[in-house]
Scaffold this motif. Structure first.
Motif, PDB file in Angstrom:
ATOM      1  N   SER A  97       0.813  -1.214   0.000  1.00  0.00           N
ATOM      2  CA  SER A  97       0.000   0.000   0.000  1.00  0.00           C
ATOM      3  C   SER A  97       0.847   1.265   0.000  1.00  0.00           C
ATOM      4  O   SER A  97       0.383   2.331  -0.388  1.00  0.00           O
ATOM      5  N   SER A  98       2.113   1.153   0.411  1.00  0.00           N
ATOM      6  CA  SER A  98       2.998   2.311   0.455  1.00  0.00           C
ATOM      7  C   SER A  98       4.161   2.105  -0.501  1.00  0.00           C
ATOM      8  O   SER A  98       4.599   0.979  -0.723  1.00  0.00           O
ATOM      9  N   ARG A  99       4.660   3.172  -1.083  1.00  0.00           N
ATOM     10  CA  ARG A  99       5.819   3.103  -1.951  1.00  0.00           C
ATOM     11  C   ARG A  99       7.079   3.574  -1.240  1.00  0.00           C
ATOM     12  O   ARG A  99       8.130   3.667  -1.837  1.00  0.00           O
ATOM     13  N   ASN A 100       6.964   3.871   0.037  1.00  0.00           N
ATOM     14  CA  ASN A 100       8.085   4.376   0.820  1.00  0.00           C
ATOM     15  C   ASN A 100       8.773   3.215   1.540  1.00  0.00           C
ATOM     16  O   ASN A 100       8.142   2.476   2.293  1.00  0.00           O
ATOM     17  N   ARG A 101      10.083   3.047   1.289  1.00  0.00           N
ATOM     18  CA  ARG A 101      10.801   1.917   1.887  1.00  0.00           C
ATOM     19  C   ARG A 101      10.773   1.945   3.402  1.00  0.00           C
ATOM     20  O   ARG A 101      10.696   0.893   4.049  1.00  0.00           O
ATOM     21  N   PHE A 102      10.805   3.112   3.984  1.00  0.00           N
ATOM     22  CA  PHE A 102      10.807   3.193   5.443  1.00  0.00           C
ATOM     23  C   PHE A 102       9.452   2.796   6.022  1.00  0.00           C
ATOM     24  O   PHE A 102       9.377   2.155   7.077  1.00  0.00           O
ATOM     25  N   ASP A 103       8.365   3.158   5.316  1.00  0.00           N
ATOM     26  CA  ASP A 103       7.041   2.697   5.739  1.00  0.00           C
ATOM     27  C   ASP A 103       6.942   1.179   5.636  1.00  0.00           C
ATOM     28  O   ASP A 103       6.378   0.516   6.518  1.00  0.00           O
ATOM     29  N   LEU A 104       7.503   0.636   4.550  1.00  0.00           N
ATOM     30  CA  LEU A 104       7.479  -0.810   4.370  1.00  0.00           C
ATOM     31  C   LEU A 104       8.257  -1.509   5.493  1.00  0.00           C
ATOM     32  O   LEU A 104       7.829  -2.545   6.001  1.00  0.00           O
ATOM     33  N   THR A 105       9.388  -0.934   5.861  1.00  0.00           N
ATOM     34  CA  THR A 105      10.197  -1.522   6.920  1.00  0.00           C
ATOM     35  C   THR A 105       9.444  -1.526   8.242  1.00  0.00           C
ATOM     36  O   THR A 105       9.477  -2.514   8.999  1.00  0.00           O
ATOM     37  N   THR A 106       8.733  -0.442   8.538  1.00  0.00           N
ATOM     38  CA  THR A 106       7.945  -0.381   9.768  1.00  0.00           C
ATOM     39  C   THR A 106       6.867  -1.466   9.779  1.00  0.00           C
ATOM     40  O   THR A 106       6.637  -2.126  10.800  1.00  0.00           O
ATOM     41  N   LYS A 107       6.214  -1.665   8.637  1.00  0.00           N
ATOM     42  CA  LYS A 107       5.188  -2.702   8.551  1.00  0.00           C
ATOM     43  C   LYS A 107       5.802  -4.089   8.717  1.00  0.00           C
ATOM     44  O   LYS A 107       5.225  -4.977   9.352  1.00  0.00           O
ATOM     45  N   LEU A 108       6.988  -4.273   8.136  1.00  0.00           N
ATOM     46  CA  LEU A 108       7.650  -5.570   8.255  1.00  0.00           C
ATOM     47  C   LEU A 108       8.005  -5.883   9.706  1.00  0.00           C
ATOM     48  O   LEU A 108       7.887  -7.030  10.147  1.00  0.00           O
ATOM     49  N   VAL A 109       8.435  -4.895  10.437  1.00  0.00           N
ATOM     50  CA  VAL A 109       8.751  -5.099  11.849  1.00  0.00           C
ATOM     51  C   VAL A 109       7.518  -5.633  12.588  1.00  0.00           C
ATOM     52  O   VAL A 109       7.605  -6.584  13.381  1.00  0.00           O
ATOM     53  N   GLY A 110       6.364  -5.037  12.318  1.00  0.00           N
ATOM     54  CA  GLY A 110       5.145  -5.500  12.972  1.00  0.00           C
ATOM     55  C   GLY A 110       4.780  -6.915  12.572  1.00  0.00           C
ATOM     56  O   GLY A 110       4.386  -7.736  13.422  1.00  0.00           O
ATOM     57  N   LEU A 111       4.928  -7.244  11.294  1.00  0.00           N
ATOM     58  CA  LEU A 111       4.570  -8.575  10.812  1.00  0.00           C
ATOM     59  C   LEU A 111       5.533  -9.649  11.302  1.00  0.00           C
ATOM     60  O   LEU A 111       5.152 -10.816  11.457  1.00  0.00           O
ATOM     61  N   LEU A 112       6.783  -9.263  11.534  1.00  0.00           N
ATOM     62  CA  LEU A 112       7.796 -10.232  11.961  1.00  0.00           C
ATOM     63  C   LEU A 112       7.880 -10.358  13.480  1.00  0.00           C
ATOM     64  O   LEU A 112       8.754 -11.055  13.997  1.00  0.00           O
ATOM     65  N   ALA A 113       6.972  -9.712  14.171  1.00  0.00           N
ATOM     66  CA  ALA A 113       6.957  -9.804  15.635  1.00  0.00           C
ATOM     67  C   ALA A 113       6.279 -11.093  16.088  1.00  0.00           C
ATOM     68  O   ALA A 113       6.727 -11.755  17.032  1.00  0.00           O
ATOM     69  N   THR A 114       5.214 -11.458  15.436  1.00  0.00           N
ATOM     70  CA  THR A 114       4.438 -12.651  15.767  1.00  0.00           C
ATOM     71  C   THR A 114       3.542 -12.978  14.585  1.00  0.00           C
ATOM     72  O   THR A 114       3.113 -12.059  13.864  1.00  0.00           O
ATOM     73  N   PRO A 115       3.255 -14.227  14.309  1.00  0.00           N
ATOM     74  CA  PRO A 115       3.726 -15.449  14.966  1.00  0.00           C
ATOM     75  C   PRO A 115       5.169 -15.767  14.577  1.00  0.00           C
ATOM     76  O   PRO A 115       5.767 -15.051  13.775  1.00  0.00           O
ATOM     77  N   MET A 116       5.695 -16.863  15.135  1.00  0.00           N
ATOM     78  CA  MET A 116       7.060 -17.259  14.825  1.00  0.00           C
ATOM     79  C   MET A 116       7.180 -17.606  13.343  1.00  0.00           C
ATOM     80  O   MET A 116       6.330 -18.295  12.768  1.00  0.00           O
ATOM     81  N   ARG A 117       8.244 -17.107  12.707  1.00  0.00           N
ATOM     82  CA  ARG A 117       8.452 -17.331  11.277  1.00  0.00           C
ATOM     83  C   ARG A 117       9.888 -17.784  10.996  1.00  0.00           C
ATOM     84  O   ARG A 117      10.798 -17.525  11.781  1.00  0.00           O
ATOM     85  N   LEU A 118      10.019 -18.420   9.844  1.00  0.00           N
ATOM     86  CA  LEU A 118      11.331 -18.740   9.288  1.00  0.00           C
ATOM     87  C   LEU A 118      11.383 -18.120   7.904  1.00  0.00           C
ATOM     88  O   LEU A 118      10.563 -18.448   7.037  1.00  0.00           O
ATOM     89  N   VAL A 119      12.327 -17.211   7.692  1.00  0.00           N
ATOM     90  CA  VAL A 119      12.512 -16.572   6.389  1.00  0.00           C
ATOM     91  C   VAL A 119      13.748 -17.195   5.740  1.00  0.00           C
ATOM     92  O   VAL A 119      14.851 -17.145   6.303  1.00  0.00           O
ATOM     93  N   VAL A 120      13.550 -17.786   4.561  1.00  0.00           N
ATOM     94  CA  VAL A 120      14.639 -18.425   3.822  1.00  0.00           C
ATOM     95  C   VAL A 120      14.957 -17.570   2.603  1.00  0.00           C
ATOM     96  O   VAL A 120      14.070 -17.287   1.784  1.00  0.00           O
TER      97      VAL A 120
END
Length: 254
Positions: A97-120
């Motif tokens: 929804s955003s084209r701003n990398r910093f906004d995307l990073t903030t959203k990623l922080v929230g998504l990577l908080a929970t549940p437990m994930r494995l990023v390959v």
């Protein structure tokens, strides 16, 4: 189990040390929300071993089972590309929804908080220093908790280890290498039925001329040799079959 290269019927997963250790490393990364690296030359079985380890996670109970996201990028991706693709993987949405990398990073922080994930991250040797730093930043953020596995071919460790901030955080590292020639006959006899009764010297000759200790080359050769055995009505590869297979594979020398 993941599919064998070229959909080779009758082939078995070889319980090599690398294969078994990959499963252990993936489990350790998930248990500790840590960073790991699996790397080595092309065709040595990294992808197959990682895929098998990821499938094993499906057997965990729902509470401890992580959500897995596998990312692959083209050569020298941008930080924005990393953020975009990771967000799509985590949310299932096609366009952020955003084209701003910093906004995307903030959203990623929230998504990577929970549940437990494995990023390959596959083909990790393609990453730039900036991209590695973005992933490290997300992994180190106090609000996130996820495991991070880098998988790559030739040059992968050289690329990743140039970043001191990442290298010091690698919890598990597994370098793949070609099969030990001494072990090839025994391993191949477990790999496919056409080798069960084959002469050890013949299998060593195939490895020297074509296999070179790499599972991908052995899979291609076995697919060809198994077809020839079926046509000839035999169950075990012999010298004639080997030479005929070489003819179909460009002479057998690589």
């Amino acid at each position: 189990m993941p599919r064998h290269f070229v959909d080779l019927t009758g082939a078995a997963a070889l319980p090599t040390g690398h294969f078994q250790m990959t499963a252990r490393i993936v489990a350790d990364l998930v248990a500790n929300a840590a960073t790991g690296v699996v790397h080595g030359p092309a065709g040595t079985g990294k992808t197959f071993a990682v895929e098998a380890a990821l499938e094993a996670l499906d057997l965990l109970d729902p509470i401890s089972r992580p959500r897995v996201s596998v990312l692959t990028f083209p050569a020298r991706p941008t930080m924005r590309m990393i953020a975009d693709q990771l967000l799509r993987e985590l949310t299932g949405t096609e366009n952020p929804s955003s084209r701003n990398r910093f906004d995307l990073t903030t959203k990623l922080v929230g998504l990577l908080a929970t549940p437990m994930r494995l990023v390959v991250v596959d083909e990790a040797q393609r990453l730039t220093g900036d991209c590695i730093e973005l992933l490290r930043h997300l992994h180190d953020h106090p609000k996130t908790r996820f495991a991070l596995l880098y998988v790559g071919g030739d040059g992968c460790w050289e690329v990743l280890s140039k970043e001191p901030m990442l290298r010091s955080r690698v919890f598990r590292r597994l370098p793949f290498s070609p099969l030990d020639p001494v072990k090839v006959p025994a391993l191949m006899r477990r790999y496919h039925p056409i080798y069960a009764e084959a002469d050890a010297d013949l299998l060593l000759e195939v490895d020297s001329s074509y296999g070179h200790g790499t599972m991908r080359d052995w899979a291609v050769f076995t697919h060809t040799a198994a077809s020839l055995c079926a046509e000839q009505g035999i169950t075990t590869v012999d010298e004639t079959t080997v030479h005929n297979a070489y003819s179909l594979l460009g002479g057998g020398l690589q």
